[in-house]
Structure formats: structure tokens, C-alpha cells
Motif scaffolding. Structure first.
Motif, PDB file in Angstrom:
ATOM      1  N   GLN A  55       0.823  -1.210   0.000  1.00 30.94           N
ATOM      2  CA  GLN A  55       0.000   0.000   0.000  1.00 30.94           C
ATOM      3  C   GLN A  55       0.859   1.264   0.000  1.00 30.94           C
ATOM      4  O   GLN A  55       0.550   2.225  -0.705  1.00 30.94           O
ATOM      5  CB  GLN A  55      -0.963  -0.033   1.201  1.00 30.94           C
ATOM      6  N   ILE A  56       1.944   1.233   0.752  1.00 31.45           N
ATOM      7  CA  ILE A  56       2.853   2.394   0.777  1.00 31.45           C
ATOM      8  C   ILE A  56       3.442   2.605  -0.628  1.00 31.45           C
ATOM      9  O   ILE A  56       3.489   3.727  -1.137  1.00 31.45           O
ATOM     10  CB  ILE A  56       3.972   2.165   1.820  1.00 31.45           C
ATOM     11  N   ILE A  57       3.863   1.520  -1.233  1.00 31.72           N
ATOM     12  CA  ILE A  57       4.438   1.617  -2.579  1.00 31.72           C
ATOM     13  C   ILE A  57       3.396   2.170  -3.547  1.00 31.72           C
ATOM     14  O   ILE A  57       3.669   3.086  -4.337  1.00 31.72           O
ATOM     15  CB  ILE A  57       4.944   0.231  -3.047  1.00 31.72           C
ATOM     16  N   ARG A  58       2.188   1.635  -3.436  1.00 27.63           N
ATOM     17  CA  ARG A  58       1.098   2.046  -4.341  1.00 27.63           C
ATOM     18  C   ARG A  58       0.812   3.539  -4.193  1.00 27.63           C
ATOM     19  O   ARG A  58       0.706   4.274  -5.178  1.00 27.63           O
ATOM     20  CB  ARG A  58      -0.127   1.211  -3.991  1.00 27.63           C
ATOM     21  N   GLU A  59       0.712   3.985  -2.956  1.00 24.18           N
ATOM     22  CA  GLU A  59       0.399   5.408  -2.720  1.00 24.18           C
ATOM     23  C   GLU A  59       1.460   6.310  -3.334  1.00 24.18           C
ATOM     24  O   GLU A  59       1.138   7.312  -3.976  1.00 24.18           O
ATOM     25  CB  GLU A  59       0.309   5.673  -1.206  1.00 24.18           C
ATOM     26  N   GLU A  60       2.709   5.959  -3.134  1.00 26.79           N
ATOM     27  CA  GLU A  60       3.787   6.828  -3.630  1.00 26.79           C
ATOM     28  C   GLU A  60       3.921   6.740  -5.151  1.00 26.79           C
ATOM     29  O   GLU A  60       4.248   7.735  -5.802  1.00 26.79           O
ATOM     30  CB  GLU A  60       5.111   6.505  -2.939  1.00 26.79           C
ATOM     31  N   MET A  61       3.697   5.568  -5.708  1.00 21.09           N
ATOM     32  CA  MET A  61       3.752   5.440  -7.171  1.00 21.09           C
ATOM     33  C   MET A  61       2.625   6.263  -7.795  1.00 21.09           C
ATOM     34  O   MET A  61       2.838   6.984  -8.769  1.00 21.09           O
ATOM     35  CB  MET A  61       3.629   3.975  -7.605  1.00 21.09           C
ATOM     36  N   ASN A  62       1.422   6.148  -7.212  1.00 27.26           N
ATOM     37  CA  ASN A  62       0.300   6.915  -7.746  1.00 27.26           C
ATOM     38  C   ASN A  62       0.567   8.413  -7.620  1.00 27.26           C
ATOM     39  O   ASN A  62       0.293   9.183  -8.549  1.00 27.26           O
ATOM     40  CB  ASN A  62      -0.996   6.545  -7.015  1.00 27.26           C
ATOM     41  N   GLN A  67       0.619   4.770 -13.274  1.00 26.18           N
ATOM     42  CA  GLN A  67      -0.686   4.099 -13.266  1.00 26.18           C
ATOM     43  C   GLN A  67      -0.508   2.606 -13.037  1.00 26.18           C
ATOM     44  O   GLN A  67       0.317   1.965 -13.681  1.00 26.18           O
ATOM     45  CB  GLN A  67      -1.378   4.264 -14.615  1.00 26.18           C
ATOM     46  N   GLU A  68      -1.352   2.071 -12.153  1.00 31.61           N
ATOM     47  CA  GLU A  68      -1.246   0.651 -11.850  1.00 31.61           C
ATOM     48  C   GLU A  68      -2.079  -0.180 -12.820  1.00 31.61           C
ATOM     49  O   GLU A  68      -3.203   0.169 -13.164  1.00 31.61           O
ATOM     50  CB  GLU A  68      -1.726   0.380 -10.415  1.00 31.61           C
ATOM     51  N   TYR A 133       2.794   0.631 -13.905  1.00 33.10           N
ATOM     52  CA  TYR A 133       3.414  -0.297 -12.947  1.00 33.10           C
ATOM     53  C   TYR A 133       2.445  -1.368 -12.518  1.00 33.10           C
ATOM     54  O   TYR A 133       1.238  -1.264 -12.736  1.00 33.10           O
ATOM     55  CB  TYR A 133       3.961   0.460 -11.738  1.00 33.10           C
ATOM     56  N   GLN A 134       3.008  -2.397 -11.911  1.00 35.65           N
ATOM     57  CA  GLN A 134       2.200  -3.443 -11.302  1.00 35.65           C
ATOM     58  C   GLN A 134       2.904  -3.939 -10.039  1.00 35.65           C
ATOM     59  O   GLN A 134       4.108  -3.761  -9.867  1.00 35.65           O
ATOM     60  CB  GLN A 134       2.006  -4.605 -12.278  1.00 35.65           C
ATOM     61  N   ILE A 135       2.126  -4.556  -9.173  1.00 37.50           N
ATOM     62  CA  ILE A 135       2.688  -5.241  -8.005  1.00 37.50           C
ATOM     63  C   ILE A 135       2.288  -6.687  -8.203  1.00 37.50           C
ATOM     64  O   ILE A 135       1.100  -7.015  -8.187  1.00 37.50           O
ATOM     65  CB  ILE A 135       2.125  -4.663  -6.695  1.00 37.50           C
ATOM     66  N   ILE A 156       7.477 -11.251  -4.724  1.00 36.82           N
ATOM     67  CA  ILE A 156       6.629 -10.165  -5.234  1.00 36.82           C
ATOM     68  C   ILE A 156       7.491  -8.956  -5.541  1.00 36.82           C
ATOM     69  O   ILE A 156       8.344  -8.567  -4.737  1.00 36.82           O
ATOM     70  CB  ILE A 156       5.508  -9.838  -4.236  1.00 36.82           C
ATOM     71  N   MET A 157       7.278  -8.418  -6.718  1.00 33.38           N
ATOM     72  CA  MET A 157       8.025  -7.243  -7.152  1.00 33.38           C
ATOM     73  C   MET A 157       7.038  -6.160  -7.550  1.00 33.38           C
ATOM     74  O   MET A 157       5.959  -6.451  -8.052  1.00 33.38           O
ATOM     75  CB  MET A 157       8.899  -7.587  -8.366  1.00 33.38           C
ATOM     76  N   LYS A 158       7.432  -4.926  -7.306  1.00 28.44           N
ATOM     77  CA  LYS A 158       6.735  -3.806  -7.941  1.00 28.44           C
ATOM     78  C   LYS A 158       7.608  -3.468  -9.138  1.00 28.44           C
ATOM     79  O   LYS A 158       8.791  -3.154  -8.960  1.00 28.44           O
ATOM     80  CB  LYS A 158       6.628  -2.638  -6.971  1.00 28.44           C
TER      81      LYS A 158
END
Ligand code: ATP
Ligand code: MG
Length: 568
Positions: A55-62, A67-68, A133-135, A156-158
Motif C-alpha cells: 500500500q505504501i508503494i502504491r500510494e507513492e507510485m500513484n 498508473q497501476e 506499474y504493477q505489483i 513479489i516485485m513492484k
């Protein structure tokens, strides 16, 4: 969440399969279980931490404008064949066939798939810059899966990929990812160093790794405290250091050195320091052979050498029978004089005088050898490994070295994949241009290992608030005591109301068992409800505190909430 409902089968014993602390604690704390070498399942606590990291990664990437999306893990061979990586990955790619005998693989990384997606879906150059990006789960049949989540075969990789119209655009996309990564790793509570990384045969300055210094890390870092310079061992340039040698133009002499093979044995035999020797190593570079020379007190950097030679596969030490064929001697007596294969000498070798080398004759060495008189290397370049005490290439002060865990990697790819797969765009003038790409990876599961390596004590994990499976715990000492039980429930409800991710240890267990478990799984703060419950007094303790403090319920709840909110 109630501990009585949670699957947390903690272990008292240190599992023998685990060599490093993070692996031991994740098994003992019931975060993960091993299913096969390098393949793990995540139990509820492990999954909860994992989701927080994601979630931290997602928030900062967004927030950085990426775009995920989500790609499959089971991939058709064609796109990897088109890029050439179906072969390049070699045995580390999991390959399989479907019932129709068609080739598939389990994705080790997704440059090809993202490039193909952009080819298929992007209609106009106006859609660039674009970062996707993807996770997602990755598969690599690692030669040595180990250390739990640190080096898995399924992990698991982002992974993110940027697409730009030109180099300037790439620089900007890269910088955004760099900044996002700094925020991500800071929020994950990691103490990290950004290092210049090797960008392979493509060269350029466009690759950096995010390293967490740790003795269990598999990468080497060279860094300078004076100016902040830091680079991966593989890449760190070496400044030649001077040594003293015998004066004059001495005559080269063949010396019998029976049973003397290693530098240590040579030092003993000749009674001089190891910088008086140059070692010559024969390598196999794709289908040819080369020799590499470094000073006796140095090691060859095989990555630098590989880039210099320009071979596709990693360098391999030549087989003993080939060493015998090429040098006419047993292994241990190779030298540059009269060798018929290309000789790559390190910069420092070029500064040596009257030194000792192998004579290409079993049981013999040459002494008083001089470069460009007795032999001439084909290439003189920096091909050695940086070490402690080397000189910083940026400021001239002293370099230090450390081991590091690579948690992230950002890379200016350029046109490698867009060219191979044909990702172009038409500009306003109607001319075709190649799209410029970057790629950006984070080892999501490896981050948890790294965080535990950096944050633990003899009692267990000390997880940062941001990624601990629960932020706080309420522990009634004796659940059979109605007063304690009622007060614990009240505090639990209040903390939940205040938005704290809280666990109540409502098990009918001895207090010691409960405390041990809370310490082991690294819950950042806890309130213990014991005998003083009747007086409205409880104990508050942060995981990092030596001792608990008596407080009123209100004080304890306030202190805990303030601490958690500040450290989220
Ligand atoms: P390494 O050098 O550790 O093998 P890599 O450079 O091959 O990693 P990348 O292709 O750069 O890895 O992948 C991006 C990130 O994925 C890495 O920075 C690392 O954090 C993570 N990663 C790579 N391989 C593994 C693995 N086997 N298990 C867990 N995480 C991994
Ligand atoms: Mg990498």
C-alpha cells in the motif's frame, strides 16, 4: 482483531533451516512457511505486513503519476523470443508447455509485456510521458534461493516502466521515480543508501540501486563518508594506488618455484609483499578465452571485465584443461609472456616495476618483469574490485566498503526493448521515432526481510509502525479476571475508534507467553491490563522501551495514539 481468532502458530525454537535473523524471526513469528526451496506461503501476520508494504508503494507510485495495472504471470514465449531474452535468461527462467505444446514461461520481469502493451494500446505520442506499474508475483529459478524472502524463486516485485519521447523526458520520468523510491523506503523505515549501479554493456550513467546496508546483503557497496559518493562494487571505479618497487631496469629471470601456486605461497617463497606479484587469470568469455591481470593484493572485478570484453554470458574461469592447453602449464603458473590470447591488464599493473609473474611453465615464475618490455597487454583498464582504503573517485578521501541488500533498482533502459519490439511513435512532422524507456523495480517481499534485518533484538522483530502487522496490542494479564477483561475490552474499543490497527491478546495464556509473542512479532506499542486495573491504572510500553510505565487509562491511550500517528 482478536488473538484468539488469529492463526499465529509462533515457534519457540529457532528453525534450523534459517540462517539469518529475518528468516528465523519470520518463521518463528508465523509470518511465512516454506513450501519448497525459495517458495513461501504467507500466514495472516505476514500477509498483513505485506499488504501494508504494497500500500505504501502504491500510494507513492500513484502520487508520482504512475498508473497501476496487472499483467499475467504466465506468459507466451513469443514476446521474450522477440527480445532475445528467451535464451538470455537461461536456466533462471521457469519454462513450460501448454497442452498444445506451445511454449510459455513464468514471468521473471516484464519489460517485454509492458512494451507490447504500449505498442497495442497507445494511440498517439501525446499520451507520453507514460509510466505504468504493477505489483505482482515474479518467478526466477535462482541458483541459490536462500534467506527466506530475501532471495526467493517466487517473490513479489513492484515493477514500473516509463515511456518517453526523448532523453530529456526519460530523465524527468527517472527523477520522479527516484524521488518516489526515496519516499517509499523512508516510509518503510529502511535506512538506505542509493548507489551507482552497473548498467551492463549498454553503458551510460543510468542505473542506481537502493541498498540497505547489512552484513547479510549479497551486494557490495563502496561509499565515501566525506562526500556521499556511493556505488555498487560491480561498478565503483578504482583509482590506482602507488607502491614502491625495486629501482632500475633489472633483467627478467626465470626462477624455479616448486609447489608454489597461490599468492600466499609466493609471498612466503620470495619473502616480499604481495603487491610485488601480478596474478594472471584465464577466463572463458562466450566462446573465446582471455587473460586478466591484477596486482597480487587485488581481485578481478568480473563485471567490469565482462563489460570491457563485451561478451554476452557472464565470464567463467577457464576449465583446467584449457588453462593447461593455453599456458602449457598447470593451473597456478599462468603469466602474460608469450600468451596467445588477449591480455587485459589492470591500471595498477601498468605501474608495476621489476615484478613477479607466472612463467607459463609448471613450477616456474619470472621475476624482474617489466611491462612493455617483457610483454605488452592488449588492453589496460580498470578491472579490479574496489576495497577498503581505496581513494574516492569523487573527492579523493578514503573509500569504505559494506555489504548491502538491493531493495530497489532504477534503470534508464533507453531503446533496448522499444527497438527490439518496434515501439515507435509518429511526431507532428510524420516522422517515426523510437520510444525511450526506463524500468524501476522494488523487491516488495525482500523489503520485509531487510526491515527485520535492520530492526530486531534478541526478543524478536522491532517493526516500523508503517509495516508491523498490527500497530498496537492490548494485553489483559488474566482474562479470567472480569475487571481486567472488561477494561482491556474498553481500551481495545477505544483504540479501534481512534483508528489504530490494534490486536487484543484475549487468549487464556500465561502473561509471559503473551509478552513473548508480542515482542516476537514486533508490535510497536502495547497496553498491559493487570492487577491495577481496579484502580484504572495500566502499563504502557513501546517495543523499543526497556521498561513499561504505569499510567491512567486515558494517559496510556493518548500516549499510544500519539506515538503511532507520529510514526505511521
Ligand atoms: P539480485 O541482484 O538481488 O539478483 P536483480 O538485480 O536481479 O536482483 P532486478 O531484476 O533489478 O533484480 O529486480 C528488481 C528488484 O527485485 C531487486 O532490486 C530486488 O529487490 C528484487 N529481487 C530480485 N530478485 C529477487 C529474488 N530472487 N527474491 C526476492 N527479491 C528479488
Ligand atoms: Mg537489480
Amino acid at each position: 482483531m482478536r488473538m484468539s481468532n488469529l492463526l499465529v502458530p509462533t515457534l519457540r525454537e529457532v528453525p534450523s533451516e534459517a540462517e539469518i535473523v529475518s528468516h528465523q524471526l519470520m518463521l518463528r513469528g508465523a509470518f511465512i512457511r516454506r513450501m519448497a526451496a525459495g517458495i513461501y506461503s504467507y500466514l495472516p501476520l505476514g500477509l498483513k505486513s505485506l499488504k501494508k508494504v504494497e500500500q505504501i508503494i502504491r500510494e507513492e507510485m500513484n502520487a508520482a503519476g504512475a498508473q497501476e495495472l496487472l499483467m499475467p504471470a504466465l506468459l507466451p514465449a513469443e514476446v521474450y523470443q522477440a527480445s532475445g531474452r528467451w535464451e538470455v535468461f537461461g536456466p533462471s527462467m521457469f519454462k513450460l508447455k501448454d497442452r498444445g505444446d506451445r511454449d510459455f514461461c513464468l514471468g521473471p520481469t516484464h519489460e517485454e509485456l509492458f512494451t507490447q502493451t504500449v505498442i497495442n494500446e497507445v494511440r498517439s505520442y501525446k499520451e507520453y510521458p507514460l509510466t505504468l506499474y504493477q505489483i505482482q508475483t515474479k518467478y526466477r529459478d535462482e541458483a541459490r534461493p536462500r534467506f527466506g524472502l530475501m532471495r526467493g524463486r517466487e517473490f513479489i516485485m513492484k515493477d514500473a516502466y516509463s515511456f518517453d519521447r526523448d532523453e530529456k523526458g526519460l530523465d524527468e520520468s527517472y527523477r520522479k521515480m527516484y524521488d518516489a523510491y526515496c519516499r517509499i523506503f523512508t516510509r518503510l523505515g529502511l535506512d538506505f543508501t542509493v548507489v551507482d549501479a552497473d548498467s551492463g554493456a549498454m553503458g551510460g550513467s543510468g542505473s542506481q540501486e537502493f541498498m540497505v546496508k547489512s552484513p547479510v546483503g549479497e551486494d557490495g557497496i563502496a561509499y565515501c563518508d566525506a562526500c556521499g559518493y556511493a556505488a555498487n562494487y560491480e561498478k565503483a571505479p578504482c583509482v590506482p594506488t602507488a607502491k614502491t618497487y625495486p629501482e632500475g631496469d633489472l633483467t627478467m629471470e626465470k626462477v624455479e618455484t616448486p609447489d608454489v601456486h597461490t599468492i600466499e605461497e609466493l609471498v612466503g617463497f620470495f619473502g616480499c609483499e604481495n603487491h610485488m606479484f601480478a596474478k594472471t587469470i584465464i577466463y572463458k568469455a562466450d566462446d573465446k578465452y582471455i587473460a586478466a591481470m591484477v596486482r597480487g593484493d587485488r581481485d578481478i572485478n568480473e563485471v567490469k571485465l565482462k563489460n570491457l570484453v563485451g561478451c554476452t554470458d557472464d565470464l567463467e574461469l577457464a576449465e583446467p584443461h584449457m588453462v593447461r592447453e593455453l599456458t602449457n602449464a598447470q593451473v597456478g603458473f599462468a603469466g602474460p609472456v608469450g600468451l596467445s590470447i588477449p591480455v587485459y591488464a589492470d591500471l595498477e599493473v601498468a605501474e608495476m616495476k621489476n615484478f613477479i609473474i607466472g612463467a607459463n611453465d609448471t613450477g616456474y615464475h619470472y621475476k624482474n618483469t617489466n611491462i612493455n618490455r617483457d610483454f605488452t597487454p592488449d588492453v589496460v583498464a580498470d578491472i579490479r574490485v574496489v576495497t577498503d582504503g581505496d581513494v574516492c573517485p569523487k573527492c579523493g578521501k578514503e573509500i569504505k566498503t559494506a555489504q548491502g541488500i538491493e531493495v530497489g533498482h532504477i534503470f534508464k533502459l533507453g531503446t533496448k526493448y522499444s527497438e527490439a519490439l518496434g515501439l515507435t511513435y509518429q511526431d507532428d512532422n510524420g516522422s517515426d521515432n523510437i520510444v525511450i524507456m526506463g524500468c524501476y523495480g522494488i523487491g516488495v517481499t525482500r523489503c520485509i526481510s531487510a526491515a527485520i534485518e535492520q530492526n530486531h533484538d534478541e526478543n524478536g522483530m522491532i517493526l516500523p509502525v508503517s509495516i508491523a502487522p498490527f500497530e498496537a496490542a492490548v494485553v489483559p494479564v488474566n482474562v479470567k479476571d472480569e475487571t481486567q477483561k472488561a477494561l482491556a475490552e474498553e481500551i481495545y474499543t477505544e483504540l479501534k475508534k481512534r483508528g489504530i490497527d490494534v490486536l487484543i491478546d484475549d487468549r487464556d495464556e500465561r502473561a509471559g507467553v503473551k509478552f513473548k509473542d508480542m515482542d516476537l512479532i514486533g508490535i510497536p506499542a502495547r497496553i498491559v491490563v493487570g492487577k491495577k486495573a481496579a484502580d484504572g491504572v495500566v502499563e504502557y510500553k513501546k517495543r523499543t522501551d526497556e521498561k513499561a510505565s504505569d499510567m491512567t487509562v486515558a494517559e496510556a491511550v493518548d500516549a499510544l495514539c500519539a506515538y503511532i500517528i507520529e510514526n505511521r
